[in-house]
Design an enzyme around this catalytic site. Structure first.
Site, PDB file in Angstrom:
ATOM      1  N   GLU A  94       0.830  -1.203   0.000  1.00 22.92           N
ATOM      2  CA  GLU A  94       0.000   0.000   0.000  1.00 22.92           C
ATOM      3  C   GLU A  94       0.864   1.252   0.000  1.00 22.92           C
ATOM      4  O   GLU A  94       1.969   1.256   0.548  1.00 22.92           O
ATOM      5  CB  GLU A  94      -0.912  -0.020   1.232  1.00 22.92           C
ATOM      6  CG  GLU A  94      -1.940  -1.139   1.121  1.00 22.92           C
ATOM      7  CD  GLU A  94      -2.851  -1.274   2.336  1.00 22.92           C
ATOM      8  OE1 GLU A  94      -2.502  -0.757   3.416  1.00 22.92           O
ATOM      9  OE2 GLU A  94      -3.903  -1.906   2.192  1.00 22.92           O
ATOM     10  N   CYS A 107       3.560   8.545   1.001  1.00 20.20           N
ATOM     11  CA  CYS A 107       4.127   7.625   1.981  1.00 20.20           C
ATOM     12  C   CYS A 107       4.221   6.274   1.265  1.00 20.20           C
ATOM     13  O   CYS A 107       3.199   5.709   0.876  1.00 20.20           O
ATOM     14  CB  CYS A 107       3.203   7.568   3.195  1.00 20.20           C
ATOM     15  SG  CYS A 107       3.706   6.337   4.394  1.00 20.20           S
ATOM     16  N   CYS A 114       6.842  -6.878   6.800  1.00 20.92           N
ATOM     17  CA  CYS A 114       7.985  -6.229   7.446  1.00 20.92           C
ATOM     18  C   CYS A 114       8.831  -7.258   8.157  1.00 20.92           C
ATOM     19  O   CYS A 114       8.316  -8.232   8.697  1.00 20.92           O
ATOM     20  CB  CYS A 114       7.526  -5.165   8.439  1.00 20.92           C
ATOM     21  SG  CYS A 114       8.916  -4.210   9.100  1.00 20.92           S
ATOM     22  N   CYS A 118       7.239  -4.646  15.443  1.00 21.49           N
ATOM     23  CA  CYS A 118       6.690  -3.648  16.364  1.00 21.49           C
ATOM     24  C   CYS A 118       5.271  -4.072  16.756  1.00 21.49           C
ATOM     25  O   CYS A 118       4.455  -4.369  15.876  1.00 21.49           O
ATOM     26  CB  CYS A 118       6.676  -2.274  15.714  1.00 21.49           C
ATOM     27  SG  CYS A 118       8.303  -1.793  15.124  1.00 21.49           S
ATOM     28  N   CYS A 121       1.973  -2.244  15.391  1.00 25.25           N
ATOM     29  CA  CYS A 121       1.887  -1.954  13.962  1.00 25.25           C
ATOM     30  C   CYS A 121       1.138  -3.041  13.193  1.00 25.25           C
ATOM     31  O   CYS A 121       1.411  -4.235  13.354  1.00 25.25           O
ATOM     32  CB  CYS A 121       3.306  -1.814  13.428  1.00 25.25           C
ATOM     33  SG  CYS A 121       3.385  -1.732  11.640  1.00 25.25           S
ATOM     34  N   GLY A 165       7.093  -1.884   5.783  1.00 24.24           N
ATOM     35  CA  GLY A 165       8.472  -2.341   5.720  1.00 24.24           C
ATOM     36  C   GLY A 165       9.462  -1.411   6.384  1.00 24.24           C
ATOM     37  O   GLY A 165       9.174  -0.258   6.674  1.00 24.24           O
ATOM     38  N   SER A 197      12.417   6.896   6.888  1.00 28.53           N
ATOM     39  CA  SER A 197      12.044   6.718   8.289  1.00 28.53           C
ATOM     40  C   SER A 197      12.371   5.293   8.717  1.00 28.53           C
ATOM     41  O   SER A 197      11.870   4.333   8.147  1.00 28.53           O
ATOM     42  CB  SER A 197      10.540   6.986   8.428  1.00 28.53           C
ATOM     43  OG  SER A 197      10.151   6.755   9.754  1.00 28.53           O
ATOM     44  N   SER A 220      11.808   6.195  14.152  1.00 31.42           N
ATOM     45  CA  SER A 220      10.614   5.893  14.951  1.00 31.42           C
ATOM     46  C   SER A 220      11.107   5.440  16.311  1.00 31.42           C
ATOM     47  O   SER A 220      11.535   4.297  16.468  1.00 31.42           O
ATOM     48  CB  SER A 220       9.810   4.759  14.307  1.00 31.42           C
ATOM     49  OG  SER A 220       9.295   5.189  13.088  1.00 31.42           O
ATOM     50  N   LEU A 221      11.080   6.330  17.263  1.00 32.88           N
ATOM     51  CA  LEU A 221      11.725   6.030  18.551  1.00 32.88           C
ATOM     52  C   LEU A 221      10.727   5.446  19.563  1.00 32.88           C
ATOM     53  O   LEU A 221      10.933   4.389  20.106  1.00 32.88           O
ATOM     54  CB  LEU A 221      12.378   7.310  19.091  1.00 32.88           C
ATOM     55  CG  LEU A 221      13.348   7.095  20.232  1.00 32.88           C
ATOM     56  CD1 LEU A 221      14.552   6.279  19.801  1.00 32.88           C
ATOM     57  CD2 LEU A 221      13.811   8.439  20.807  1.00 32.88           C
ATOM     58  N   HIS A 222       9.701   6.183  19.853  1.00 31.33           N
ATOM     59  CA  HIS A 222       8.596   5.758  20.734  1.00 31.33           C
ATOM     60  C   HIS A 222       8.971   5.535  22.199  1.00 31.33           C
ATOM     61  O   HIS A 222       8.101   5.524  23.052  1.00 31.33           O
ATOM     62  CB  HIS A 222       7.872   4.518  20.194  1.00 31.33           C
ATOM     63  CG  HIS A 222       7.404   4.693  18.785  1.00 31.33           C
ATOM     64  ND1 HIS A 222       6.666   5.771  18.371  1.00 31.33           N
ATOM     65  CD2 HIS A 222       7.603   3.934  17.677  1.00 31.33           C
ATOM     66  CE1 HIS A 222       6.417   5.665  17.072  1.00 31.33           C
ATOM     67  NE2 HIS A 222       6.978   4.581  16.623  1.00 31.33           N
ATOM     68  N   ASN A 296      -3.429   5.337  15.921  1.00 26.00           N
ATOM     69  CA  ASN A 296      -4.651   4.745  15.389  1.00 26.00           C
ATOM     70  C   ASN A 296      -4.733   3.301  15.838  1.00 26.00           C
ATOM     71  O   ASN A 296      -3.941   2.478  15.385  1.00 26.00           O
ATOM     72  CB  ASN A 296      -4.621   4.791  13.859  1.00 26.00           C
ATOM     73  CG  ASN A 296      -4.416   6.208  13.423  1.00 26.00           C
ATOM     74  OD1 ASN A 296      -5.305   7.027  13.542  1.00 26.00           O
ATOM     75  ND2 ASN A 296      -3.207   6.519  12.978  1.00 26.00           N
ATOM     76  N   CYS A 339      -0.891   6.208   9.945  1.00 27.24           N
ATOM     77  CA  CYS A 339       0.346   5.576  10.358  1.00 27.24           C
ATOM     78  C   CYS A 339       0.114   4.285  11.122  1.00 27.24           C
ATOM     79  O   CYS A 339      -0.703   4.253  12.032  1.00 27.24           O
ATOM     80  CB  CYS A 339       1.111   6.518  11.299  1.00 27.24           C
ATOM     81  SG  CYS A 339       2.197   7.562  10.399  1.00 27.24           S
TER      82      CYS A 339
HETATM   83  S1  SF4 Z   1       6.408   0.096  12.520  1.00 25.71           S
HETATM   84 FE1  SF4 Z   1       7.624  -0.007  10.643  1.00 25.71          FE
HETATM   85  S2  SF4 Z   1       9.440  -1.226  11.260  1.00 25.71           S
HETATM   86 FE2  SF4 Z   1       7.888  -1.588  12.829  1.00 25.71          FE
HETATM   87  S3  SF4 Z   1       6.830  -3.454  12.121  1.00 25.71           S
HETATM   88 FE3  SF4 Z   1       5.669  -1.677  11.338  1.00 25.71          FE
HETATM   89  S4  SF4 Z   1       6.443  -1.370   9.270  1.00 25.71           S
HETATM   90 FE4  SF4 Z   1       7.956  -2.650  10.365  1.00 25.71          FE
END
Ligand code: SF4
Length: 346
Positions: A94, A107, A114, A118, A121, A165, A197, A220-222, A296, A339
């Site tokens: 996508e 994006c 991936c 995470c 995600c 990914g 990113s 992407s730290l979080h 989200n 996201c």
């Molecule tokens: S946030 Fe990004 S790196 Fe983490 S699983 Fe999802 S797509 Fe992969």
């Protein structure tokens, strides 16, 4: 036995020129075809009208053009567009167009599924099937640029590698795609308008720094606390924050480019003063910008957007410490284009 034809866009310009010489033709014919393949995004050899019929047939006999196909386009009430993109082998990724008053941002995806895991995600729930080729990444950008012109009357202004990914796990193809996006022989976009990113792969961040790439870097730290980050991004156990931080220091020493951090504040996970203090400490070594991104939910109860007060606490603390901060409201929620929501759910 049938031999599989090669994707012609896997060839560099030099290789294409050499191919023509080997066929007893002139090298410059390679330039012409190259222009059709990239700048003009030709979908077939037949479309190459300044190339003779015999040459087109010869190309047809040797190669294929593996173009992506936009299978489904969804438009959100806020103008966001999500494409379900079918690849030549039937797999789907996508990509999203996000219009704002001043920008139209694509994006794009870099892998099918991936390689990382995470926990918040949606993409992580699909297993990683394969890396995208450079032309498959490039085609997503072309498709979105066309939609931007058609539906928003302006060309694409920015690109973020933040779709499906981990781009740094498909490093060579991502860089090859960026080379074509920025080349005058491709889309001619400025690298300053491109951001890669990553969830933070230290070795690859160092490699990018050594190669003196011109595009931007976002992480992407979080969480800037190892135990917390490992609990939500398990690969952090292998790439701990100390290694990430050292790689980013190296990146900054080489590029002098500001680093952007993507950060979601979740209820009960990282909505504490301790968490924001750790973030300040982590990113203070270089000019930084923190994007606080609205979360989200992906139909589970574990991850929930933190309260407005917690987000305000982050904002105030970061600003007090001289760190630029923006609060990003999510776009395209009604079509699962926001996201962390990309998971081929149509
Ligand atoms: S946030 Fe990004 S790196 Fe983490 S699983 Fe999802 S797509 Fe992969």
């Amino acid at each position: 036995m049938e031999t599989k034809k090669k994707d012609i866009r896997a060839l560099t310009k030099e290789q294409l020129r050499n191919f023509f010489v080997e066929q007893g033709d002139k090298a410059f014919r390679g330039n012409q075809v190259y222009e059709w393949l990239w700048q003009k995004s030709a979908h077939s050899f037949h479309a190459m009208t300044n190339v003779s019929k015999e040459t087109r047939q010869m190309l047809e006999d040797h190669f294929v053009i593996n173009h992506i196909r936009v299978d489904q386009m969804q438009r959100s009430s806020d103008g966001t567009i999500k494409n379900a993109v079918r690849l030549h082998d039937g797999l789907v990724v996508e990509s999203v167009l996000i219009p704002t008053a001043t920008r139209t941002t694509a994006c794009v995806s870099s892998q099918v599924g991936c390689s990382l895991d995470c926990r918040f995600c949606a993409t992580a729930r699909m297993k990683r099937m394969r890396n995208l080729n450079a032309d498959e990444i490039y085609d997503q950008v072309v498709a979105i640029d066309n939609e931007s012109r058609l539906y928003h009357d302006r060309p694409l202004s920015n690109i973020v590698f933040m779709g499906m990914g981990e781009p740094l796990m498909n490093y060579n193809n991502v860089l090859k795609a960026i080379e074509m996006i920025t080349s005058p022989e491709g889309l001619g976009m400025s690298p300053k308008r491109i951001t890669v990113s990553t969830s933070g792969v230290p070795k690859m961040i160092r490699k990018m720094a050594d190669e003196e790439v011109k595009f931007g870097l976002a992480v992407s730290l979080h969480s800037a606390i190892d135990e917390v980050r490992t609990s939500i991004m398990p690969f952090n156990a292998n790439f701990p924050l100390k290694d990430l931080r050292e790689a980013l220091e190296y990146w900054y020493s080489k590029t002098k480019n500001r680093i952007t951090y993507e950060y979601v504040v979740w209820k009960g996970i990282n909505d504490t003063q301790e968490a924001v203090d750790a973030l300040v400490k982590f990113c203070k070594f270089a000019p930084s910008k923190v994007n606080l991104i609205e979360y989200n939910p992906i139909d589970d109860d574990e991850f929930q957007q933190a309260s407005d007060a917690a987000v305000a606490m982050y904002q105030n603390t970061l600003e007090r410490n001289g760190i630029t901060v923006t609060v990003r409201r999510s776009r395209g929620k009604d079509i699962d284009a926001a996201c962390g929501q990309l998971a081929n759910k149509q």
